[in-house]
Design a protein around this motif. Structure first.
Motif, short mmCIF file in Angstrom:
data_model
loop_
_atom_site.label_atom_id
_atom_site.label_comp_id
_atom_site.label_asym_id
_atom_site.label_seq_id
_atom_site.Cartn_x
_atom_site.Cartn_y
_atom_site.Cartn_z
N GLU A 43 0.83 -1.21 0.00
CA GLU A 43 0.00 0.00 0.00
C GLU A 43 0.86 1.26 0.00
OE1 GLU A 43 -3.55 0.59 0.41
OE2 GLU A 43 -3.61 -1.37 -0.49
N MET A 65 -2.07 2.54 5.71
CA MET A 65 -3.40 2.50 6.29
C MET A 65 -3.32 3.02 7.72
SD MET A 65 -5.90 -0.69 6.43
CE MET A 65 -7.38 -0.68 7.42
N THR A 66 -4.22 3.85 8.08
CA THR A 66 -4.15 4.43 9.42
C THR A 66 -5.18 3.76 10.32
OG1 THR A 66 -5.61 6.13 8.62
CG2 THR A 66 -3.29 6.68 8.71
N ALA A 67 -4.84 2.57 10.74
CA ALA A 67 -5.75 1.86 11.63
C ALA A 67 -5.74 2.54 12.98
CB ALA A 67 -5.30 0.42 11.78
N ARG A 69 -5.24 -9.51 10.19
CA ARG A 69 -4.56 -9.16 8.93
C ARG A 69 -3.14 -8.71 9.20
NH1 ARG A 69 -7.54 -5.51 5.10
NH2 ARG A 69 -5.67 -5.99 3.93
N THR A 110 -11.59 -11.35 5.50
CA THR A 110 -12.13 -9.99 5.59
C THR A 110 -13.27 -9.90 6.59
OG1 THR A 110 -13.61 -10.48 3.77
CG2 THR A 110 -11.56 -9.38 3.22
N GLY A 157 -17.29 -14.16 3.50
CA GLY A 157 -17.17 -12.75 3.15
C GLY A 157 -16.94 -12.52 1.67
N ASP A 169 -8.80 5.33 3.40
CA ASP A 169 -8.14 4.07 3.80
C ASP A 169 -9.17 2.98 4.09
OD1 ASP A 169 -9.27 5.11 5.99
OD2 ASP A 169 -7.53 4.91 7.30
N ASN A 177 -11.34 -0.18 4.00
CA ASN A 177 -11.15 -1.52 3.46
C ASN A 177 -12.50 -2.00 2.93
OD1 ASN A 177 -9.95 -3.87 2.82
ND2 ASN A 177 -10.09 -4.73 4.89
N THR A 235 -15.50 -4.08 1.39
CA THR A 235 -15.92 -5.49 1.35
C THR A 235 -17.14 -5.58 0.43
OG1 THR A 235 -17.46 -5.26 3.17
CG2 THR A 235 -15.19 -5.81 3.74
N LEU A 236 -17.53 -6.81 0.14
CA LEU A 236 -18.69 -7.00 -0.74
C LEU A 236 -19.94 -6.36 -0.13
CD1 LEU A 236 -18.29 -10.64 -2.04
CD2 LEU A 236 -17.11 -8.57 -2.70
#
Lengths: 517, 324
Positions: free
Chosen positions: A52, A58-60, A100, A109, A464, B17, B19, B21-22
């Motif tokens: 990425e 990514m800012t988790a 992840r 996911t 998912g 950012d 994520n 998903t379906l």
């Protein structure tokens, strides 16, 4: 006891194995809390989302992630199901972020894609409800939670049992007997634990329920008087039961009532030989329900044995007084005795419990089909892995645990040493050879056409990635597996062999399954 | 016209950012029959959108009429359920009005190849920036089994009980004869990984990406395309480094053919021979010409770059000039 229960929950569910793994991965000290360690958030973000760099890391929100992983989330009350579901979804989303990080190559996911082992690393979302007495209003929100397709641990603790004002006349059958244990059994896929707090083996049972990969409904009796909990067990006023659908598919295998005193007997007898009943429990809890006996009556023991010529009376040991049992309680007492008898039948316990005999003939068919299915599955698997077809697998190379072995394991669980017996679930996890005879599905080739999930959503569900997976081959009859396999436009469902040899028309379904091979 | 709730435009809904998903693209509960291939296409498109992190408010799904055309309801994006055969003009309009929006056009074989045929050929020639998916199940399914342009000879339908009088239309042959074609691919619902890869390839293309998706109708044409795709010998995968990736596990279930998708003449020959009743039908990328300008680029390239205020002034000037 309330605080102790929560403490016990914390002890069982924390520290979260997932948190430990994440800390290890990040090189953080196990004993230090998040915040005391210096974390490079950019590095963290990149390790979470490799590749990425171009679009920025990514800012988790790591504070949230760590908070979610530090122990169980405890919610109180059932009313606001939307909020409860939101908390659950957020909690799981954060846990998935952590997964992840641990396994960047993983395609997971959603929490629904996790296997049991990984799922159990996530601290559960616990719904904790403490009431003086169960009220009917609890049932609607509870049903909403239990059908919400999320894996909660619902703990309901009640301080009083059978406290409803006795009804009479036509109102008698309208009396509410709220029995959460039986309510939970209705859902079939939930683990149900019903037991008094602090009774015999309570901690072990509670731990079992909290650590199960199944959602659990834990119905507890937590009286203010300490000795009442054991007495509730002895009088069958609140029989202890553990229903664990993870272990077996039928009532006999999955329902365990062996933790009750004298589980094979109808009633427990006191040291002086007196049969203990619900009347004894009620007398101890609320003696005002009874009045001193005036006139003729028969002892409760005799009355229960069938002599209903006169009303029964209660003769409490050492009291020296005979107490009349009001008509409104009589039916309740009989009903409770019968309820226990029914529980015994469901759990397969009788006075002379013996290991069950398999159904002759069908077992043989299943065994033969098992062997054939394993050979074929291995052949297909090998061909797929090697990219060639037509590999012959010799019969002698395949070892197979027979159905009979698992049957006996399930049937004899109620002996004194249940942990030594193999169960289906154990066999599954230890890979003792059962895996290959089970139904399977080639999920990556699924077209998401809704056929199988429409036929039986308890067996098939989407992950998912919207690919059908086999969530529970035992979620329905073998017939449903065969029907789904026949209907599947991509021909990716393999029904395996029946798990229940007693299913109706099994011959017919086995023949239809054979055509699919 | 289907809209999105205002909440879906808040920064929380589509942060950079996020994520995807379906579930981010799942609209209403689909009401297609169990076993319908439409589900596979919906899932494949959702996967592509999630992979490309496409915010739902940057996509418009336009459809015509038919079972397939219920698609916009099931996709949680902007949507337009149009009239029969007219999905392409509407899509072209959307594309020209706001070229920043990604447009997915959904049609069935009857919708596109019959009543919408005129629009189809011209849309191909115009090459607007659209992803066009035609669900071909060789039948009119919504209206309960009437002959469509691709219904094979010998298929009993409500309109031609003894089978169609004319041989079926070969859409690939027709499309490869049109001027200005820039992307043509064929996929099948029973091979979802390949279908997803095909849609992804079309999604990346600038111009009109035409993908014919072969499928069966579980109610009215369950036997379409060789027993609903089970007769694997009827298909062959096109392999090329520039084409659509074929998963090694899939490569075993059908034959393969090497073909350069940049070669127009080879693509035309492949399309000519692609009548599945005689030769194996190709699955993959038949043709792609990324150098062709899309219609929005051509049209908007002629316009001066104006601010909204200047555009307004220009419009007023034009309006005033009418009738003078």
């Amino acid at each position: 006891m309330k605080d102790e229960l929560l403490k016990l929950t914390q002890t069982i569910c924390a520290p979260s194995p997932l948190l430990s793994e994440v800390k290890a991965k990040l090189g953080m000290s196990e004993t230090l809390d998040f915040g005391a360690d210096q974390i490079d958030s950019k590095k963290l973000g990149l390790s979470l989302c490799p590749g990425e760099e171009a679009s920025g890391p990514m800012t988790a929100n790591w504070d949230d992630v760590f908070q979610a992983l530090s122990g169980p989330v405890v919610l109180r009350g059932l009313e606001d199901s939307d909020r409860i579901f939101h908390v659950y979804d957020t909690h799981m989303e954060l846990a998935i972020q952590a997964f992840r990080l641990l396994k960047p190559e993983s395609k997971v996911t959603s929490w629904t894609q996790l296997n049991n082992e990984d799922f159990l690393k996530i601290p559960p979302v616990v719904i904790y409800l403490q009431v003086q007495q169960l009220e009917p209003q609890i049932l609607a929100p509870l049903a909403e939670i239990m059908t919400g397709e999320r894996e909660f641990k619902v703990i309901v603790s009640q301080a009083n049992l059978h406290q409803n004002q006795p009804r009479e006349g036509r109102a008698l059958p309208l009396q509410n007997h709220l029995d959460l244990g039986f309510f939970g059994l209705f859902f079939r896929q939930w683990l149900v634990l019903q037991t008094p707090v602090g009774g015999k083996g309570f901690s072990i049972l509670f731990q079992k329920a909290m650590e199960s990969p199944r959602p659990a409904l834990i119905s507890l009796y937590d009286p203010s008087e300490a000795n009442l909990n054991q007495f509730a067990l002895e009088t069958r006023a609140f029989p202890s039961l553990l229903y664990d659908p993870e272990i077996a598919l039928d009532w006999e295998g999955s329902l365990d009532i062996s933790q009750n005193p004298s589980p094979t007997k109808s009633l427990v007898r006191s040291a002086k030989g007196e049969a203990l009943t619900l009347a004894h429990f009620l007398f101890k809890q609320n003696p005002d329900l009874f009045e001193p006996l005036v006139g003729n009556a028969v002892p409760l023991d005799t009355w229960l044995e069938g002599d209903r010529s006169l009303a029964p009376y209660l003769d409490i040991e050492g009291e020296g007084t005979k107490w009349a049992i009001p008509p409104s309680l009589q039916e309740q007492i009989i009903s409770q005795v019968q309820l226990w008898g029914d529980l015994q039948k469901m759990a397969g316990i009788t006075e002379t419990t013996k290991p069950q005999q398999g159904v002759e003939g069908l077992d043989e068919i299943i065994k033969r089909t098992n062997e054939k299915a394993v050979a074929e599955a291995m052949e297909r698997l090998s061909a797929k892995l090697l990219g060639i077809s037509g590999i012959a697998i010799g019969d002698g190379e395949i070892t197979l645990e027979t159905e009979a072995e698992t049957d006996s394991g399930a049937a004899s669980r109620h002996t004194q040493e249940p942990e030594e017996e193999p169960t289906t679930a154990e066999a599954k996890t230890t890979g003792k050879g059962l895996a290959n005879e089970e139904a399977w599905i080639e999920s990556p080739l699924c077209t998401a056409c809704d056929e199988c999930t429409g036929i039986n959503p308890k067996i098939f569900a989407y992950n998912g990635e919207k690919q059908a997976t086999l969530i529970n081959p035992a979620g329905g009859p073998f017939a449903d597996l065969v029907k789904a396999a026949e209907k599947c436009p991509a021909s990716i469902i393999h029904p395996g062999v029946p798990l229940n040899g007693k299913e109706k028309n099994l011959d017919k379904w086995l023949k239809r399954a054979a055509k699919l091979a | 016209m289907k809209g999105l709730h205002i909440d879906q435009f808040t920064p929380d809904y589509c942060p950079e950012d996020k994520n995807f998903t379906l579930a981010d693209y799942e609209g209403e509960q689909p009401r297609w029959c169990k076993g319908c291939g439409d589900f596979a296409i919906l899932t494949a498109l959702e996967k592509v959108l999630a992979t490309n992190k496409t915010p739902a408010n940057e996509l418009v799904c336009v459809s015509g009429i038919g079972c397939s055309s219920r698609f916009p309801y099931y996709l949680k994006t902007f949507g337009f359920h149009g009239v029969h055969g007219r999905a392409l003009p509407i899509s072209t309009g959307v594309n020209l009005a706001n070229p920043k929006l990604k447009v997915v056009t959904i049609m069935g074989d009857g919708d596109c190849f019959s009543i919408g045929l005129g629009h189809w050929i011209h849309a191909l020639r115009y090459n607007p920036n659209l992803l066009v998916l035609v669900f071909d199940n060789e039948i009119y399914g919504l209206t309960k089994k009437q002959t469509s342009p691709t219904t094979p000879l010998g298929t009993s339908t409500r309109t031609t009980p003894d089978g169609p009088y004319l041989p079926p239309l070969n859409p690939l042959k027709l499309i490869m004869g049109a001027t200005g074609v820039s992307f043509v691919a064929q996929a099948a619902t029973w091979m979802p990984a390949h279908l997803t890869a095909s849609i992804q390839k079309g999604f990346e293309h600038q111009g009109l990406s035409f993908i014919r998706v072969l499928q069966r109708c579980p109610m009215f044409s369950p036997q379409a395309f060789g027993d609903g795709g089970k007769q694997r010998e009827l298909f062959q995968f096109i392999t090329d480094p520039e084409g659509i990736r074929v998963d090694p596990s899939l490569a075993q279930v059908a034959g393969q053919i090497t073909h350069d998708p940049r070669d127009l003449r080879a693509a035309q020959e492949l399309a000519n021979s692609s009548d599945h009743s005689e030769n194996p039908s190709p699955l993959g990328l038949l043709f792609q010409d990324p150098s062709l300008a899309s219609y929005d680029q051509i049209r908007l390239g002629h316009l001066p770059s104006l601010s909204p205020k200047e555009k307004g002034a220009l419009l007023m000037k034009k309006l005033k000039s009418y009738g003078s």
